[in-house]
Motif scaffolding. Structure first.
Motif, PDB file in Angstrom:
ATOM      1  N   ALA A 134      -4.560   8.890   3.291  1.00 36.62           N
ATOM      2  CA  ALA A 134      -2.639   8.667   4.135  1.00 36.62           C
ATOM      3  C   ALA A 134      -2.984   7.102   5.215  1.00 36.62           C
ATOM      4  N   VAL A 135      -3.952   7.219   6.252  1.00 35.82           N
ATOM      5  CA  VAL A 135      -4.214   6.391   6.681  1.00 35.82           C
ATOM      6  C   VAL A 135      -4.455   5.346   5.903  1.00 35.82           C
ATOM      7  N   SER A 136      -5.141   4.702   5.145  1.00 32.68           N
ATOM      8  CA  SER A 136      -5.694   3.638   4.785  1.00 32.68           C
ATOM      9  C   SER A 136      -4.521   3.130   3.803  1.00 32.68           C
ATOM     10  N   PHE A 137      -3.727   4.213   3.592  1.00 28.34           N
ATOM     11  CA  PHE A 137      -2.904   3.833   2.435  1.00 28.34           C
ATOM     12  C   PHE A 137      -1.542   2.897   3.348  1.00 28.34           C
ATOM     13  N   ASP A 138      -1.288   3.688   4.669  1.00 26.18           N
ATOM     14  CA  ASP A 138      -0.789   2.904   5.865  1.00 26.18           C
ATOM     15  C   ASP A 138      -1.033   1.397   5.743  1.00 26.18           C
ATOM     16  N   LEU A 139      -2.481   1.259   6.340  1.00 24.01           N
ATOM     17  CA  LEU A 139      -2.665   0.085   7.029  1.00 24.01           C
ATOM     18  C   LEU A 139      -2.892  -0.708   5.617  1.00 24.01           C
ATOM     19  N   ASN A 140      -3.257  -0.227   4.728  1.00 27.74           N
ATOM     20  CA  ASN A 140      -3.085  -1.522   3.141  1.00 27.74           C
ATOM     21  C   ASN A 140      -1.763  -2.200   2.923  1.00 27.74           C
TER      22      ASN A 140
END
Length: 121
Positions: free
Chosen positions: A80-86
């Motif tokens: 979830a965090v990775s998706f937002d950062l991407n």
């Protein structure tokens, strides 16, 4: 790695631990991950939201005295965090300085060697 970048990376770790998102944005500029003319006023709140949501997820777990009982829970939160950062990385002009790319490549090679020698690494 240039000595000034080493000092900035140390500040970055402190800013990350303190939750200082404006400091992290400035560190990214100083390290060459962002151009100096990046719109900090629009980037900082977006990054702050991601940082806060990740912190709240951990804080909620701690408050309830729960620990992740399965790897699936940790993976879900990470993705979830990775998706937002991407999304942020594609919206703003993030760059990867040459020596960071080389360090990352070296670490991947070393990990590959370690996994070959010990599959449980």
């Amino acid at each position: 790695v240039p000595i000034q970048d080493t000092k900035t990376m140390t500040k970055t770790i402190v800013h990350l631990m303190q939750g200082d998102v404006p400091g992290l944005v400035q560190d990214a500029i100083e390290l060459g991950f962002l151009p100096e003319d990046v719109d900090k006023s629009s980037l900082t709140p977006v990054l702050q939201k991601v940082f806060d949501s990740a912190q709240l997820a951990v804080t909620d777990q701690v408050k309830k005295e729960l620990q992740f009982k399965a790897i699936q829970g940790r993976r879900k939160q990470f993705w979830a965090v990775s998706f937002d950062l991407n999304k942020i990385f594609y919206t703003y002009p993030f760059l990867v300085p040459d020596y960071f790319a080389l360090i990352t490549r070296a670490m991947i090679v070393l990990e590959g060697i370690a996994v070959t020698g010990d599959p449980d690494f």
